[in-house]
Design a protein around this motif. Structure first.
Motif, PDB file in Angstrom:
ATOM      1  N   ALA A 788       0.855  -1.184   0.000  1.00 29.77           N
ATOM      2  CA  ALA A 788       0.000   0.000   0.000  1.00 29.77           C
ATOM      3  C   ALA A 788       0.891   1.234   0.000  1.00 29.77           C
ATOM      4  N   TRP A 789       0.297   2.367  -0.346  1.00 32.02           N
ATOM      5  CA  TRP A 789       1.058   3.605  -0.297  1.00 32.02           C
ATOM      6  C   TRP A 789       0.160   4.729   0.168  1.00 32.02           C
ATOM      7  N   VAL A 790       0.779   5.757   0.670  1.00 30.76           N
ATOM      8  CA  VAL A 790       0.010   6.941   1.042  1.00 30.76           C
ATOM      9  C   VAL A 790       0.911   8.150   0.828  1.00 30.76           C
ATOM     10  N   THR A 791       0.323   9.186   0.253  1.00 32.78           N
ATOM     11  CA  THR A 791       1.105  10.390   0.005  1.00 32.78           C
ATOM     12  C   THR A 791       0.843  11.379   1.144  1.00 32.78           C
ATOM     13  N   LEU A 792       1.715  12.345   1.274  1.00 33.98           N
ATOM     14  CA  LEU A 792       1.550  13.329   2.334  1.00 33.98           C
ATOM     15  C   LEU A 792       0.962  14.629   1.797  1.00 33.98           C
ATOM     16  N   SER A 793       0.652  14.608   0.493  1.00 34.33           N
ATOM     17  CA  SER A 793      -0.042  15.753  -0.109  1.00 34.33           C
ATOM     18  C   SER A 793      -0.746  15.207  -1.344  1.00 34.33           C
ATOM     19  N   THR A 794      -1.538  16.040  -1.984  1.00 33.36           N
ATOM     20  CA  THR A 794      -2.144  15.588  -3.240  1.00 33.36           C
ATOM     21  C   THR A 794      -1.077  15.613  -4.331  1.00 33.36           C
TER      22      THR A 794
END
Ligand SMILES: *[C@@H]1O[C@H](CO)[C@@H](O)[C@H](O)[C@H]1NC(C)=O
Ligand SMILES: *[C@@H]1O[C@H](CO)[C@@H](O)[C@H](O)[C@H]1NC(C)=O
Ligand SMILES: *[C@@H]1O[C@H](CO)[C@@H](O)[C@H](O)[C@H]1NC(C)=O
Ligand SMILES: *[C@@H]1O[C@H](CO)[C@@H](O)[C@H](O)[C@H]1NC(C)=O
Ligand SMILES: *[C@@H]1O[C@H](CO)[C@@H](O)[C@H](O)[C@H]1NC(C)=O
Ligand SMILES: *[C@@H]1O[C@H](CO)[C@@H](O)[C@H](O)[C@H]1NC(C)=O
Ligand SMILES: *[C@@H]1O[C@H](CO)[C@@H](O)[C@H](O)[C@H]1NC(C)=O
Ligand SMILES: *[C@@H]1O[C@H](CO)[C@@H](O)[C@H](O)[C@H]1NC(C)=O
Ligand SMILES: *[C@@H]1O[C@H](CO)[C@@H](O)[C@H](O)[C@H]1NC(C)=O
Length: 886
Positions: A788-794
């Motif tokens: 999985a991944w998650v960004t810290l901004s759009t």
């Protein structure tokens, strides 16, 4: 061979005597008919099952109805009446039968049936099976059958005019380019258009038609119910519904499970007034019954049930075979806590196992139902199974699907939430309408009841909510429409359902508050409550990538966001000049008011818009962008629901146990909410579903200043599962990890956080100086999957993303038929990598992913034979940065 106790002994030899055959005389009337309109001078051959559109298309009178604005061009066809006729030959053997009936499994819709010039009956409901006595009208030799259909559009308009008051809505929104008053006719409601489909109000014979002769009785329907005793033994209830010719018919009824087990033999007497026979049979222990389970929970074991009736009057056997499965179903609607104001649970329990429903909603796969082959259904439902779905809702604006549909759902373990076919409208309640509905419900339940996949019925789509929230102006006389609602669903439909099939839950509507709606007089104050029942929830301009915008319901049975289907899918129905996002045709094809604008507004919240100066390239890029929107939105929302399955908030929200996004399939080539295009091609969303519905999900969220990583599994593990999760921090502008954290975690429930850390703390002492520069990537340490991944901004704000040079290398055959492997390599991190096999039917193992390693192996599963060369030359690949040109 095992024999049930309450049964006489039957030898193996005699089983063979009753091999599966029928001595009834049946004359198939499917095939070539003449479809004509004498007034206009059309006289073409059309096949049955079929409609006048496909007949006119096959005869070359019209072009592809889906091409450009042909739905508008061919509007006249629906406003005409069409006659269906053919000849057939009756042989003396048939003529000699005591009773001869014409059986029409589906007439679409308003028609008068003639045999040799004499009326035998009328139809006004496409969901009813009509059986007409034709004995007196037939003759040996050539006969003529003719069905004179009336324009469904004209009929609906007439009925509306005749009705003593307005039954809203009268017409669809102008953007749907549809026809009016569809609620006045018992016909596929979306055939007059929907916000994802065109208006093609068909006429024709849409299911089998045949003549049947018999001397005693014929088995029309067989229904079953399975029950499990506290001793673990199964009881099978079988009801056999006959059509009987004379006053009294006696004969031997015999029921067999698979080829080996005779469950029951008895002598019975039936008559026209007492034409069904119900048996409760204990299945012997020796049968070792294997249960039917939903996909992901076990096998889908099915048993063949044979029912024979041998009449004593004449040596005549009527028989029927169906496939059944042994399972129990319960819908839990207990209060969630002692405090009743915190609401009720809403989840399905199959064979004692609580199930989180993962899936989508099914709409008719074509405006021309005759083109929906078994292969097409198999492909769509297999695609559902391939992404770990276990439930589909057959939505109430379409049709009760074909037998094949439910057979395949049984085989694949796809649970079916079956709506009755009423949707987004108020309905008339005059006597003839209600009696037609009664016949419809009776017929459909008897046809469908034996399917283990069907786990719930609901009365309609969104009508409870529409009435409460005054969607159609019913507040001018709420009482009137409320009374109609009660009369139709509570007083007409439900009693038939409960009487015919109490083995499954019946819900008044979808969405509904379930028991709470019932206690509030069937139209709850808030039919979209988070505390009761299911919800339908759409939000088009919220930041869809932020889980906080979503509600916390018990069960989300509809939620969705639109995207455009692929360029490839549009090519056969668009002209070159239409291939522009802002073209008139793109606007025309978009039935959801402001849909194309919404998708752009959504995209802008998350990404920069493509900037190609080439209109066609820009259209391709925008299609890709809308598919990213949709995939990210559904991922965010679905994972949110899955994370909430075993928690309650302080007010009682939570225990979310279902996520059925809107919608699985497409009726034509258009921008819609579907995850599978009309052609079967998977959109990015469908690939995302394979991850967000995976049996084990890693679901990271940014909760304020915290990175919170959840692990979600489908079942509480019998033993806690221990595993290691690696979480890495990356900068967009440099391959490799800045920092890794490995956490050992233990899963002892279905969902829970395994890692929660202050992000500021995590970033200190790394070279990630700004959140916009970085993302977290995580995976199970040993297996790399799930990840999985998650960004810290759009992505709009992201800093440092670079064009990636992504290459396909090492394309190879695998030795397995129709499977190719390939490796992709990259020199930079690449979000939303999209590999396309233009013109090849099939799917990749993964697509639309964030490429966070320098290489990744992918498989392609072709659905048709294709050479390596052809596959190779079809391939292209892109990722987000490719849509921005210097
Ligand atoms: C259908 O057949 C009937 C009886 O022959 C005829 O009167 C009618 O005009 C036909 N309708 C059309 C649309 O051709
Ligand atoms: C329509 O065509 C069939 C032959 O295909 C013919 O038998 C029939 O008479 C024709 N009907 C009319 C009304 O022209
Ligand atoms: C059914 O009737 C036949 C004769 O008509 C008889 O031989 C047979 O024993 C009967 N079977 C049962 C189960 O009663
Ligand atoms: C599923 O079926 C297979 C093959 O028949 C069998 O070996 C296995 O035990 C079954 N699994 C369960 C959970 O019933
Ligand atoms: C409202 O409907 C009722 C029937 O339910 C009818 O008697 C009454 O006249 C209607 N009122 C208005 C204002 O139309
Ligand atoms: C997790 O990692 C630790 C440390 O490397 C190791 O001791 C442990 O066996 C691992 N656990 C699993 C389930 O692999
Ligand atoms: C599950 O694990 C968590 C964390 O290790 C622990 O707090 C909790 O008590 C466990 N629950 C059960 C039911 O074992
Ligand atoms: C997160 O960490 C930073 C830096 O240590 C600190 O200033 C901040 O208060 C922390 N936030 C929370 C919610 O604990
Ligand atoms: C193809 O890829 C799949 C999935 O990565 C793998 O299991 C399989 O072994 C590969 N086959 C060949 C021949 O490389």
């Amino acid at each position: 061979m095992a024999v049930a106790q309450n049964v006489i002994f039957v030898t193996v030899c005699s089983l063979y005597l009753f091999s599966f055959s029928s001595s009834l005389s049946t004359l198939d009337l499917n095939g070539a008919w003449i479809v004509s309109n004498e007034v206009r001078g059309y006289n073409v051959s059309g096949s049955v099952p079929g409609s006048m559109y496909t007949a006119l298309l096959a005869a070359g009178v019209i072009q592809d109805p889906y091409y450009r604005r042909n739905d508008e061009t061919y509007r006249w066809i629906a406003k005409e009446d069409w006659n269906y006729s053919r000849t057939f030959t009756v042989i003396p053997k048939l003529m000699a039968m005591k009773t001869i009936v014409l059986v029409c499994e589906g007439l679409d819709t308003v028609g008068k049936v003639f045999v040799n010039g004499k009326v035998v009956g009328k139809s006004d409901n496409m969901f009813v099976r009509y059986t007409f006595d034709v004995k007196d009208l037939l003759k040996i030799g050539e006969n003529i059958i003719k069905v004179e259909f009336q324009s469904a559009v004209n009929y609906a308009a007439e009925r509306s005019k005749q009705y003593s008051y307005t039954v809203p809505p009268t017409c669809p929104t102008p953007q749907s380019h549809g026809d009016c008053h569809v609620n006045m006719i018992r016909k596929e409601q979306c055939s007059f258009s929907w916000d994802w489909g065109p208006s093609f109000p068909t006429q024709g014979i849409w299911r089998d038609i045949y003549i049947q002769g018999y001397n005693s009785a014929v088995i029309r329907d067989v229904t079953t119910e399975t029950m499990r005793g506290s001793d673990g033994l199964w009881t099978l209830q079988v009801a056999v519904f006959f059509e009987v010719t004379s006053v009294l018919v006696s004969g031997q009824l015999r029921i067999q499970l698979d080829k080996t087990t005779v469950l029951h033999v008895s002598n019975i007497t039936i008559s026209q007034s007492n034409s069904s026979h119900t048996l409760t049979l204990k299945i012997p222990k020796e049968e070792n019954i294997m249960m039917w389970w939903p996909n992901g929970y076990g096998n889908q074991t099915l048993y063949q049930l044979y029912v024979y009736f041998e009449s004593k009057i004449s040596p005549e056997i009527s028989s029927k075979k169906i496939k059944i499965g042994f399972r129990t179903v319960k819908l839990n609607q207990e209060y969630v806590t002692q405090n009743k104001s915190q609401g009720r649970e809403f989840y399905f329990v199959i064979n004692g196992q609580s199930i989180f429903a993962k899936g989508s909603n099914w709409v008719p796969a074509d405006s021309f139902l005759e083109t929906v082959t078994r292969a097409r259904i198999q492909n769509r439902l297999q695609s559902a199974k391939d992404v770990h779905m276990n439930m589909l809702r057959v939505w109430g604006g379409g049709v009760y699907e074909s037998d094949e549909f439910y057979e395949i759902a049984d085989e694949l373990g796809i649970m079916i939430w079956q709506d009755f076919m009423f949707g987004c409208a108020m309905y008339p309640t005059d006597k003839s309408f209600l009696s037609s509905v009664t016949s419809e419900v009776l017929h459909q339940i008897r046809r469908l009841k034996h399917h283990p996949s069907i786990i719930a019925y609901s009365g309609n789509n969104e009508n409870e909510k529409a009435l409460r929230q005054n969607w159609y102006g019913t507040s001018t006389n709420f009482t009137r429409y409320y009374n109609d609602y009660i009369q139709l669903y509570k007083e007409t439909l439900m009693p038939v359902v409960v009487n015919e099939d109490s083995s499954r839950p019946f819900l008044p509507s979808s969405p509904t508050d379930g028991l709470e709606s019932e206690s509030e007089g069937w139209v709850a104050q808030d039919p979209g409550s988070e505390y009761f029942g299911d919800i339908h929830d759409y939000r088009y301009l919220d930041p869809y990538f932020d889980y906080k915008v979503y509600r916390i319901p018990r069960f989300a049975s509809e939620y969705g966001l639109q995207s455009w289907c692929s360029y490839e899918t549009l090519e056969p129905v668009f002209a070159e000049s239409d291939m522009d996002y802002w073209s008139d045709l793109c606007d025309y094809r978009q039935h959801h008011p402001f849909g194309n604008f919404q998708m752009m507004a959504e995209a802008l919240l998350y990404m920069k818009l493509p900037n190609s100066s080439d209109v066609k390239q820009k259209f391709k890029d925008l299609i890709y962008i809308t598919q990213i929107n949709q995939a990210i939105a559904m991922k965010t929302e679905t994972e949110h629901y899955r994370r909430w399955q075993n928690r309650l908030d302080s007010t009682g929200r939570g225990h979310t146990m279902g996520a059925l996004y809107w919608q699985l399939d497409d009726i034509w080539q258009a921008p819609t909410w579907a995850s599978i295009e009309y052609t079967g091609k998977w959109k990015m969303l469908h690939y995302y579903a394979r991850h967000f519905f995976a049996p084990m999900l890693i679901s990271p969220i940014m909760d304020g200043e915290f990175l919170d990583v959840y692990v979600v599994v489908d079942q509480v593990p019998p033993q806690p599962i221990t595993n290691n999760l690696t979480i890495s921090l990356h900068r967009w502008d440099q391959m490799g990890a800045l920092q890794n954290w490995v956490v050992e975690f233990k899963i002892n429930s279905t969902a829970g956080s395994v890692f929660r850390r202050n992000v500021t703390d995590l970033l200190t002492k790394t070279s990630c100086d700004l959140p916009q520069r970085c993302f977290f990537y995580m995976y199970l340490t040993n297996t790399q999957e799930p990840s999985a991944w998650v960004t810290l901004s759009t992505f709009r704000e992201a800093i440092g993303l670079q064009k990636a040079n992504i290459k396909i290398t090492n394309l190879r055959t695998t030795g397995e038929d129709k499977i190719f492997n390939l490796t992709i390599t990259t020199d930079n991190f690449a979000p939303f990598v999209w590999i396309d096999a233009y013109g090849i039917k099939g799917r990749f193992s993964d697509n639309g992913f964030l490429l966070a390693q320098s290489q990744k192996n992918i498989s392609f599963y072709a659905w048709e034979s294709v050479t390596l060369d052809r596959f190779n030359s079809s391939l292209s690949i892109k990722s987000l940065m490719d849509v921005y040109y210097e």
